[in-house]
Design an enzyme around this catalytic site. Sequence first.
Site, PDB file in Angstrom:
ATOM      1  N   ASN A  55       0.821  -1.209   0.000  1.00  0.00           N
ATOM      2  CA  ASN A  55       0.000   0.000   0.000  1.00  0.00           C
ATOM      3  C   ASN A  55       0.859   1.264   0.000  1.00  0.00           C
ATOM      4  O   ASN A  55       0.367   2.345   0.343  1.00  0.00           O
ATOM      5  CB  ASN A  55      -0.917  -0.008   1.224  1.00  0.00           C
ATOM      6  CG  ASN A  55      -1.918  -1.144   1.186  1.00  0.00           C
ATOM      7  OD1 ASN A  55      -2.540  -1.400   0.172  1.00  0.00           O
ATOM      8  ND2 ASN A  55      -2.063  -1.844   2.308  1.00  0.00           N
ATOM      9  N   HIS A  64     -13.894  -2.727   7.133  1.00  0.00           N
ATOM     10  CA  HIS A  64     -12.682  -3.432   7.556  1.00  0.00           C
ATOM     11  C   HIS A  64     -12.888  -4.243   8.838  1.00  0.00           C
ATOM     12  O   HIS A  64     -13.724  -3.922   9.684  1.00  0.00           O
ATOM     13  CB  HIS A  64     -11.553  -2.418   7.782  1.00  0.00           C
ATOM     14  CG  HIS A  64     -10.201  -3.023   7.894  1.00  0.00           C
ATOM     15  ND1 HIS A  64      -9.615  -3.312   9.110  1.00  0.00           N
ATOM     16  CD2 HIS A  64      -9.317  -3.422   6.939  1.00  0.00           C
ATOM     17  CE1 HIS A  64      -8.424  -3.837   8.902  1.00  0.00           C
ATOM     18  NE2 HIS A  64      -8.218  -3.923   7.598  1.00  0.00           N
ATOM     19  N   GLU A 113     -16.002   2.860   4.534  1.00  0.00           N
ATOM     20  CA  GLU A 113     -14.679   3.223   4.032  1.00  0.00           C
ATOM     21  C   GLU A 113     -14.883   4.136   2.833  1.00  0.00           C
ATOM     22  O   GLU A 113     -15.806   3.921   2.038  1.00  0.00           O
ATOM     23  CB  GLU A 113     -13.890   1.983   3.612  1.00  0.00           C
ATOM     24  CG  GLU A 113     -13.586   1.040   4.751  1.00  0.00           C
ATOM     25  CD  GLU A 113     -12.813  -0.200   4.310  1.00  0.00           C
ATOM     26  OE1 GLU A 113     -12.089  -0.120   3.302  1.00  0.00           O
ATOM     27  OE2 GLU A 113     -12.947  -1.232   4.975  1.00  0.00           O
ATOM     28  N   SER A 147     -10.806  -1.485   0.360  1.00  0.00           N
ATOM     29  CA  SER A 147      -9.455  -2.025   0.233  1.00  0.00           C
ATOM     30  C   SER A 147      -9.339  -3.215  -0.696  1.00  0.00           C
ATOM     31  O   SER A 147      -8.248  -3.503  -1.194  1.00  0.00           O
ATOM     32  CB  SER A 147      -8.922  -2.420   1.615  1.00  0.00           C
ATOM     33  OG  SER A 147      -9.744  -3.423   2.191  1.00  0.00           O
ATOM     34  N   ASP A 157     -13.595   5.790   7.091  1.00  0.00           N
ATOM     35  CA  ASP A 157     -12.241   5.233   7.124  1.00  0.00           C
ATOM     36  C   ASP A 157     -11.557   5.597   5.806  1.00  0.00           C
ATOM     37  O   ASP A 157     -11.893   5.071   4.747  1.00  0.00           O
ATOM     38  CB  ASP A 157     -12.318   3.712   7.300  1.00  0.00           C
ATOM     39  CG  ASP A 157     -10.944   3.078   7.508  1.00  0.00           C
ATOM     40  OD1 ASP A 157      -9.935   3.697   7.117  1.00  0.00           O
ATOM     41  OD2 ASP A 157     -10.888   1.956   8.041  1.00  0.00           O
ATOM     42  N   HIS A 190      -7.264   4.120   2.532  1.00  0.00           N
ATOM     43  CA  HIS A 190      -6.690   3.959   1.194  1.00  0.00           C
ATOM     44  C   HIS A 190      -6.847   5.201   0.322  1.00  0.00           C
ATOM     45  O   HIS A 190      -6.381   5.215  -0.826  1.00  0.00           O
ATOM     46  CB  HIS A 190      -7.306   2.743   0.505  1.00  0.00           C
ATOM     47  CG  HIS A 190      -6.947   1.459   1.177  1.00  0.00           C
ATOM     48  ND1 HIS A 190      -7.651   0.973   2.268  1.00  0.00           N
ATOM     49  CD2 HIS A 190      -5.949   0.577   0.948  1.00  0.00           C
ATOM     50  CE1 HIS A 190      -7.108  -0.160   2.659  1.00  0.00           C
ATOM     51  NE2 HIS A 190      -6.075  -0.419   1.898  1.00  0.00           N
ATOM     52  N   LYS A 214       0.129   3.575   4.784  1.00  0.00           N
ATOM     53  CA  LYS A 214      -0.144   3.288   3.368  1.00  0.00           C
ATOM     54  C   LYS A 214       0.513   4.382   2.524  1.00  0.00           C
ATOM     55  O   LYS A 214       1.730   4.412   2.398  1.00  0.00           O
ATOM     56  CB  LYS A 214      -1.640   3.127   3.153  1.00  0.00           C
ATOM     57  CG  LYS A 214      -2.176   1.911   3.926  1.00  0.00           C
ATOM     58  CD  LYS A 214      -3.657   1.721   3.767  1.00  0.00           C
ATOM     59  CE  LYS A 214      -4.122   0.419   4.401  1.00  0.00           C
ATOM     60  NZ  LYS A 214      -3.926   0.361   5.877  1.00  0.00           N
TER      61      LYS A 214
END
Length: 381
Positions: free
Chosen positions: A36, A123, A169, A173, A198, A201, A231
Amino acid sequence: MTTTMFSDYAATLEGLRRKARLRSLAPQRGVDFTSNDFLALAGAPRLKTAIMAAMESGVPAGAGGSRLLRGNHPEHEALETEAAEFFGAERVLYFGSGYAANSALFSTLPRREDVIVHDALIHASAHEGIAASKGAAVSIEHNDANAFDEAIRNWRRNGGRGRPWIAVESLYSMDGDKAPLAALADIADRHEGFLVIDEAHATGVFGTGGRGLAAGLEGRDNVLALHTCGKALGVSGALLAVPRVLADYLVNRARAFIYSTAPSPLMAAGVREALRIVNDEPQRREALERLVAFVGDRLKSRFGIEPSGSQIQPVVIGDNARAVRIADTLQAQGFDIRAIRPPTVPEGTARLRLSITLNVDSEQVEHMLDCLAAAMEEHRR
């Protein structure tokens, strides 16, 4: 001690092996299509220099205690102040990992009379916190904003008296797709609830100045955002951006914060520099955007795979064993590509997760796709 003590564990491992779901640790090797480290900051000279300078100035490697004891270092406080300004938040708390931050948030903030309405693909760390929460929880079909709204309405009709917490998110992911944040923010406002985003990413990659997909929402009273640092930022830890009163509540009530040794002050210094790099070097995001577009174009033209539109591109295989065989073949050819299997992804959706980073270039991508096509043909069943 006898081996019968471990027979149940051995049987479980054997069951995972039969389903082609047994995992093991493997060293880093091959061209990076797995990490990542999206902006290639983990090994960036500027980041190394900042951490070395912090060491030379006397910043310790270890905190020596929890934040409420002697572990609260000036680097932690400087990072939290700068991060709050960077993300436009009232307050930021620095945790040792995104997992710890999510677990602390969901296990601490929702109250007994509240409900947590979460995306089905959120997640594992959020699930962990939700399981420890006093509030009820409802899982919602992935990215269905209307279903979130209806679930909250049903909860109210059935006597729900507290506040709803919407948990998503911003960029998922394993699928690389984006949440409908504007619609979810409207739903949170309409139901006087909180929206927890979240940004693991998306931080550093999307949004104005790399501030994430929630950049236009942070700073609202009912928006909480998690920005992980391991990440795109290339270091470690996580920054939880919340209203001031909720930060104070977490400091006083979040067990994962209270009883954990504070993150390394050196890492805090590294995160401070990473945020500066993201702000100062937009060319990194621009280069990544071009590379993502290149990969998406090739995947669609050569494999008929619809691009995700992000740096995370799944190649869904379906069968666990076939996904492992294809990944093994690519690894033998010098590419670090891993098979992702249940329970990380839903049953029947085992995949190769292609992570596009600035550690590769278009020529390496093209060569990898040639090998991928051959491996998929070789392992058709």
